[in-house]
Design a protein around this motif. Structure first.
Motif, mmCIF file in Angstrom:
data_model
loop_
_atom_site.group_PDB
_atom_site.id
_atom_site.type_symbol
_atom_site.label_atom_id
_atom_site.label_comp_id
_atom_site.label_asym_id
_atom_site.label_seq_id
_atom_site.Cartn_x
_atom_site.Cartn_y
_atom_site.Cartn_z
ATOM 1 N N THR A 43 -1.064 1.370 67.065
ATOM 2 C CA THR A 43 0.193 2.088 67.140
ATOM 3 C C THR A 43 0.567 2.857 66.923
ATOM 4 O O THR A 43 1.172 3.663 66.907
ATOM 5 N N ASP A 162 0.827 3.049 74.944
ATOM 6 C CA ASP A 162 0.699 2.137 74.006
ATOM 7 C C ASP A 162 -0.069 1.118 75.080
ATOM 8 O O ASP A 162 1.620 0.564 75.084
ATOM 9 N N GLU A 163 -0.141 -0.023 75.041
ATOM 10 C CA GLU A 163 -1.300 -0.874 76.356
ATOM 11 C C GLU A 163 0.622 -1.704 76.938
ATOM 12 O O GLU A 163 0.993 -2.174 77.413
HETATM 13 MG MG MG Z 1 0.635 -1.991 68.994
#
Ligand code: MG
Ligand code: ADP
Length: 352
Positions: A43, A162-163
């Motif tokens: 991240t 991000d995911e």
């Molecule tokens: Mg992360």
């Protein structure tokens, strides 16, 4: 848009560096997965690329130009996070158009144009007919598609995810993976996709960058990293692994004293190593005289298409895991406590 990450270091106050000298080139138009365990710095790296976080050291180049000091808006990136908060009080259509409607007047398109663009994007993410719904009236998968349409509305130069499917159930995740790959192929955005799920990374991306403890361990196509992992961490992170202590003497390999054939492509000087082998690269050895590990079955579990066997071997701290394809036969009468001889067909040696 090609992105070059050069010598990036990021240290938060009083903590070990979250990113430590990361070099990475993201090619124009590719779908790159950043894969690593929780806390590895994925991240942080995405936020540094976006301009949400400034690095402690290093530079970010966008198409060869130094973008390190540019703001998020100047970098023109599209973002989707795991829990993307859509505006609850806005319809799907208004959510998608938000990025354009919020622009300063001088470069804000007229209302009708924003609406047209939002409708076009909703068609692209296959949500036609849901324009007037509110987020609460959508499924999780539909919401993430709205979030993607919203990220695309500003015509970003780069898409950072991000995911994005992390909070969804397994079946929906699988469907969205295919769908995202297809969307990427149609739009051709340079896309960086963060995940901690190796299957997702292997299935979806053009290349995978594996991060661990703030460092880049390896970058390559899914096939390259799976078949030629740079080290034991990469090997273990990409799938189930048996790690066995091995000793090489005069070009021959021994596990707890048993000779194991030296696998193709393995060249190691005398010494002790960690042998890494996938459960599916272990096969039942038929001939008594065939070299192999001898042990006793512990657990035998049947799952669709394969049989998983745990085998206890004297001198090894943990049972070895095998996966035997059902179609190969020979598994129907495997019982606990039965003696087995196993050959290791493929393996890698890494520093012990
Ligand atoms: Mg992360
Ligand atoms: P990942 O996304 O791979 O799970 P992160 O990039 O979120 O990892 O975090 C990497 C490391 O940096 C972790 O140790 C985390 O605690 C730390 N970290 C991330 N953001 C901050 C912050 N704002 N302040 C302090 N430490 C942070």
């Amino acid at each position: 848009m090609e992105i070059r990450v050069h010598g990036i270091r990021k240290a938060f106050d009083g903590a070990a560096a979250a990113l430590d000298d990361v070099d990475l080139t993201i090619r124009s138009g590719e779908l790159l997965a950043l894969l690593g365990p929780s806390g590895s710095g994925k991240t942080t790296l995405l936020r540094v690329i976006a301009g949400l976080e400034f690095p402690t050291a290093g530079t970010i180049l966008f198409d060869g130009e130094d973008a390190s000091r540019r703001t998020v808006q100047e970098r023109n990136v599209g973002f989707v996070f795991q829990h993307y908060a859509l505006f609850r009080h806005m319809t799907v259509l208004d959510n998608v158009g938000f990025g354009l409607a919020a622009r300063p007047r001088r470069n804000r398109p007229p209302k009708a144009e924003i609406r047209r663009r939002a409708e076009e994007l909703l068609a692209l993410v296959q949500l036609q007919g849901l324009e007037h719904r509110y987020p609460a009236q959508l499924s999780g998968g539909q919401r993430q598609r709205v979030a993607l349409a919203r990220a695309l509305a500003i015509e970003p130069t780069v898409l950072l995810l991000d995911e994005p499917f992390g909070a969804l159930d397994a079946k929906v995740r699988k469907d969205l993976r295919r769908w995202l790959r297809d969307l990427h192929d149609r739009t051709g955005h340079t896309t960086v996709f963060v995940t901690h799920d190796q299957e997702e990374a292997l299935e979806l991306s053009d290349r995978i960058a594996i991060v661990n403890k703030g460092r880049l361990e390896q970058i390559g196509t899914p096939t390259e990293v799976y078949l030629n992992p740079a080290n034991g961490f990469v090997f273990e992170f990409l799938g189930s692994t048996n790690v066995l202590p091995v000793e090489v003497r005069d070009g021959r390999a021994f596990v707890t004293g048993c000779p194991v054939p030296v696998a193709e492509g393995i060249a190691a000087g005398d010494g002790r190593y960690a042998l890494h082998a996938r459960p599916h690269d272990l096969v039942l050895a038929a001939e008594r005289q065939e070299a192999g590990l001898v042990g006793v079955t512990d657990l035998v579990r049947v799952s669709p298409g394969l049989v998983r066997v745990d085998m206890k071997v004297d001198g090894l701290p943990r049972p070895i895991e095998l996966e035997l394809p059902m179609k190969a036969g020979g598994w129907t009468d495997l019982k606990r406590g039965q003696a087995l001889r196993v050959r290791i067909d493929r393996y890698h040696l890494f520093a012990a």
